[in-house]
Design an enzyme around this catalytic site. Structure first.
Site, PDB file in Angstrom:
ATOM      1  N   ALA A 204      -1.357   7.824  13.324  1.00 47.85           N
ATOM      2  CA  ALA A 204      -2.750   7.865  13.790  1.00 47.85           C
ATOM      3  C   ALA A 204      -2.804   7.570  15.292  1.00 47.85           C
ATOM      4  CB  ALA A 204      -3.586   6.833  13.025  1.00 47.85           C
TER       5      ALA A 204
ATOM      6  N   ASN B 275       4.523   2.025   9.456  1.00 49.31           N
ATOM      7  CA  ASN B 275       4.560   2.537   8.085  1.00 49.31           C
ATOM      8  C   ASN B 275       4.749   4.042   8.080  1.00 49.31           C
ATOM      9  OD1 ASN B 275       4.202   0.044   7.063  1.00 49.31           O
ATOM     10  ND2 ASN B 275       2.027   0.280   6.579  1.00 49.31           N
TER      11      ASN B 275
ATOM     12  N   ALA C  78       7.235   6.553   5.696  1.00 49.23           N
ATOM     13  CA  ALA C  78       6.584   7.319   4.616  1.00 49.23           C
ATOM     14  C   ALA C  78       7.505   8.414   4.103  1.00 49.23           C
ATOM     15  CB  ALA C  78       5.281   7.921   5.135  1.00 49.23           C
TER      16      ALA C  78
ATOM     17  N   GLY D  56       6.689  10.275   1.058  1.00 47.47           N
ATOM     18  CA  GLY D  56       6.023  11.224   0.168  1.00 47.47           C
ATOM     19  C   GLY D  56       5.736  12.574   0.775  1.00 47.47           C
ATOM     20  N   GLY D  57       5.066  12.649   1.879  1.00 43.86           N
ATOM     21  CA  GLY D  57       4.727  13.936   2.467  1.00 43.86           C
ATOM     22  C   GLY D  57       3.282  13.966   2.908  1.00 43.86           C
TER      23      GLY D  57
ATOM     24  N   GLU E 206       2.773  15.248  -6.574  1.00 46.30           N
ATOM     25  CA  GLU E 206       2.718  13.783  -6.646  1.00 46.30           C
ATOM     26  C   GLU E 206       1.557  13.386  -7.546  1.00 46.30           C
ATOM     27  OE1 GLU E 206       3.065  11.765  -2.839  1.00 46.30           O
ATOM     28  OE2 GLU E 206       4.643  13.168  -2.275  1.00 46.30           O
TER      29      GLU E 206
ATOM     30  N   ASP F  75      -2.825  -7.714  11.184  1.00 45.34           N
ATOM     31  CA  ASP F  75      -3.364  -8.000  12.529  1.00 45.34           C
ATOM     32  C   ASP F  75      -4.644  -7.217  12.817  1.00 45.34           C
ATOM     33  OD1 ASP F  75      -1.021  -9.537  13.058  1.00 45.34           O
ATOM     34  OD2 ASP F  75       0.038  -7.692  13.569  1.00 45.34           O
TER      35      ASP F  75
ATOM     36  N   HIS G   2       2.311   0.194  -4.872  1.00 47.78           N
ATOM     37  CA  HIS G   2       3.100   1.358  -5.277  1.00 47.78           C
ATOM     38  C   HIS G   2       3.914   0.955  -6.502  1.00 47.78           C
ATOM     39  CE1 HIS G   2       5.780   4.756  -5.209  1.00 47.78           C
ATOM     40  NE2 HIS G   2       5.038   5.304  -4.255  1.00 47.78           N
TER      41      HIS G   2
ATOM     42  N   ARG H  79      -2.061   6.218  -9.062  1.00 44.52           N
ATOM     43  CA  ARG H  79      -1.076   5.184  -8.705  1.00 44.52           C
ATOM     44  C   ARG H  79      -1.460   3.789  -9.226  1.00 44.52           C
ATOM     45  NH1 ARG H  79       0.559   5.796  -2.638  1.00 44.52           N
ATOM     46  NH2 ARG H  79       1.560   7.677  -3.419  1.00 44.52           N
TER      47      ARG H  79
ATOM     48  N   HIS I  25       1.438  -1.546  -0.892  1.00 42.71           N
ATOM     49  CA  HIS I  25       1.753  -0.271  -0.225  1.00 42.71           C
ATOM     50  C   HIS I  25       0.710   0.154   0.802  1.00 42.71           C
ATOM     51  CE1 HIS I  25       3.590   3.621   0.201  1.00 42.71           C
ATOM     52  NE2 HIS I  25       2.550   4.260  -0.282  1.00 42.71           N
TER      53      HIS I  25
ATOM     54  N   ARG J 278      -6.173   5.311  -3.076  1.00 44.37           N
ATOM     55  CA  ARG J 278      -5.839   6.508  -2.296  1.00 44.37           C
ATOM     56  C   ARG J 278      -5.003   7.508  -3.092  1.00 44.37           C
ATOM     57  NH1 ARG J 278      -1.403   7.846   0.396  1.00 44.37           N
ATOM     58  NH2 ARG J 278      -0.572   5.722   0.517  1.00 44.37           N
TER      59      ARG J 278
ATOM     60  N   LEU K 258      -0.728  10.031   5.730  1.00 47.99           N
ATOM     61  CA  LEU K 258      -0.272  10.653   6.979  1.00 47.99           C
ATOM     62  C   LEU K 258      -1.318  11.687   7.405  1.00 47.99           C
ATOM     63  CD1 LEU K 258       3.555  11.246   6.269  1.00 47.99           C
ATOM     64  CD2 LEU K 258       2.532   9.427   7.632  1.00 47.99           C
TER      65      LEU K 258
HETATM   66  C1  SIN Z   1       5.448   7.946  -1.915  1.00 45.05           C
HETATM   67  O1  SIN Z   1       6.314   8.596  -1.357  1.00 45.05           O
HETATM   68  O2  SIN Z   1       5.489   7.679  -3.103  1.00 45.05           O
HETATM   69  C2  SIN Z   1       4.304   7.417  -1.123  1.00 45.05           C
HETATM   70  C3  SIN Z   1       3.396   8.496  -0.754  1.00 45.05           C
HETATM   71  C4  SIN Z   1       2.050   7.964  -0.365  1.00 45.05           C
HETATM   72  O3  SIN Z   1       1.891   6.765  -0.201  1.00 45.05           O
HETATM   73  O4  SIN Z   1       1.141   8.743  -0.268  1.00 45.05           O
END
Ligand code: SIN
Length: 493
Positions: free
Chosen positions: A14, A41, A45, A47-48, A113, A208, A229, A275, A332, A367, A373
């Site tokens: 960001a 973070n 990452a 996941g994508g 996912e 912070d 997570h 999740r 997470h 989320r 991302l």
């Molecule tokens: C993951 O790779 O499981 C995390 C992906 C996410 O936090 O969106």
């Protein structure tokens, strides 16, 4: 003292996508960050990035899945902006040099996912998407005449007077306190994972952002929603890193030590349920003393598809040929944060928040996978565009150093244990008050709230612990106020 058009606090996706866009419009940006360029973070990452770019997808389906995962507590307008702008933003990012994994014909590969109704997640380097995205952004912002980086220099406080933010105070690793005056100040320094004993977050992430914003009088929102997570590699109670949800998306099953599938009968989407549902189920088994594993036997070429996960497992002695990865949940992502619009605007003039530090309401109570991302990229660009269209002059303002001194602070591990016990995956109605009282006991004598400290008498380590206490208290109060369970907030008797 430094003057800059825009001051950005943080250095994840960001922060750097905001900086990059501003610099393209010749706006001078200073990026101050607590660690190095890759200590975020975002760089961790795996996941994508979710984006409706495949033939069978469209942003309305992405919108629907985001709301469903967020338990419909989302801000619908913010979700619509995020998912409808996602394709264009990702194509722009590719135009700026970023590449994603493709098949032999050069077409983008889409992975699955949790809680996505179809394959929508694009990756880079298999499970190294965040790292690749950060490397690209670092390349695009390094040696840019409009961007100055100040590394290992945490922000201590914002300079705010009469509802307007004028910049921030930082301290470098030699202990020197610096004052930055900026027309616009952007908080993009992530969430709160480091408040818990097991976390997928970078070590610099200790709440912070919300502590600093709170002290400046900024409104915060949805702080009770902390996403855990379900699958961190966990050996003998120690968590060693994320095992991406993409592993379950590729066919891994969650089993107990008897080989039984634990998600069977819990949710129709089983391992790919939202999740929060999976994390609670894994945790319930874990608390009973059962060992939980990801059985990866259905995934061919595991090491090739998941090089980051394989590396983490192998470096901690997990023999992948046995097809079992021991897992447990870890903190997470924070859905709550500094109340902000999709353009990053907060209720303080000249102060913006973007990425995980912000709460735009886009994630609701939980989320959707791989929307974070994306949020950094899309809302980072929107924040930059708003600042470009609404520049504010750089002005000096007084910062009155507090006289408060925090003595007898607890250790970070003590805070983490208490947070997990009282405001972790499951919260107990009758117990949230006790952590609030415990956290309050560290407030400097004679003060009613968590105020700023005398930074001449406090080092960065103490300031960090104090931020952890502040953020922890704010989360505990928000959790106590929400009496019923929803999404990532699970409240029981
Ligand atoms: C993951 O790779 O499981 C995390 C992906 C996410 O936090 O969106």
């Amino acid at each position: 003292m430094t003057k800059t058009d825009v001051l950005i606090i943080g250095s994840g996706i960001a922060a750097l996508s905001t900086a990059y866009r501003l610099a393209r419009y010749n706006i001078n940006v200073t990026v101050v960050t607590k660690g190095g360029k890759k200590d975020s973070n975002s760089a961790l990452a795996q996941g994508g990035i979710s984006v409706a770019l495949s033939q069978e997808d469209n942003w309305r389906l992405h919108y629907r899945d985001t709301l469903m995962a967020g338990c419909y507590l989302n801000d619908e307008k913010a979700v619509e902006r995020l998912v409808s702008l996602a394709p264009r933003t990702l194509l722009d990012f590719m135009g700026a040099g970023m590449d994603f994994d493709r098949n032999k014909k050069g077409e983008l590969l889409f992975g699955r996912e949790a809680a996505h109704s179809l394959n929508r997640v694009i990756h880079a380097g298999g499970d190294a998407t965040g790292l690749k995205a950060m490397e690209q952004l670092i390349k695009n912002t390094d040696n840019n005449e409009h961007i100055t980086f100040r590394l290992y220099e945490p922000a201590l406080d914002l300079i705010v007077k009469d509802g307007r933010c004028y910049g921030a105070l930082t301290r470098d690793r030699d202990g020197v306190i610096h004052t930055y005056y900026a027309g616009s100040t952007v908080i993009a320094s992530g969430g709160i994972g480091g408040l818990y004993p097991a976390t997928t977050n970078d070590k610099t992430i200790t709440g912070d952002s919300i502590a600093i914003a709170y002290r400046a009088g900024c409104k915060l929102k949805n702080l009770e929603f902390v996403q855990f997570h379900p699958t961190m590699l966990t050996i003998e109670g120690h968590a060693y890193g994320l095992v991406s949800e993409a592993v379950r998306g590729a066919g891994a099953l969650l089993i107990n030590d008897k080989g039984e599938r634990i998600m069977e009968g819990v949710h129709p989407m089983k391992e790919l349920a939202p999740r929060d549902v999976v994390a609670r189920e894994v945790y319930a088994h874990y608390l009973k003393g059962e060992k939980i594993y990801l059985n990866i036997s259905a995934i061919s070429d595991f090491k090739q598809k998941f090089p980051t996960v394989s590396g983490i497992c192998e470096s901690h002695g997990v023999d992948l040929s046995e097809n079992l990865i021991p897992v447990a949940p870890g903190a997470h992502f924070h859905m709550g944060g500094i109340k902000a619009t999709s353009e990053g605007r907060t209720d303080i003039k000249g102060l913006y928040a973007v990425g995980e530090a912000a709460c735009t309401g886009v994630h609701g109570a939980n989320r959707l996978a791989s929307n974070s991302l994306l949020e950094g990229l899309v809302f980072g660009s929107l924040t930059a565009d708003y600042i470009i269209d609404n520049p504010l002059p750089v002005q000096e303002a007084d910062y009155a150093m507090s006289k408060a001194v925090a003595e007898n602070l607890p250790t970070k591990d003590e805070i983490r244990r208490k947070m997990m016990e009282f405001v972790g995956i499951v919260r107990h109605r009758s117990e949230t008050d006790s952590i609030i009282k415990w956290l309050d006991s560290f407030i400097p004598q004679g003060e009613k709230n968590f105020v700023s400290l005398d930074y001449n008498k406090t080092d960065n380590e103490q300031a960090e612990i104090y931020n952890m206490l502040t953020a922890g208290r704010l989360i505990a109060v928000a959790a106590a106020e929400r009496k019923d369970s929803i999404g990532a907030h699970c409240m029981v008797e």
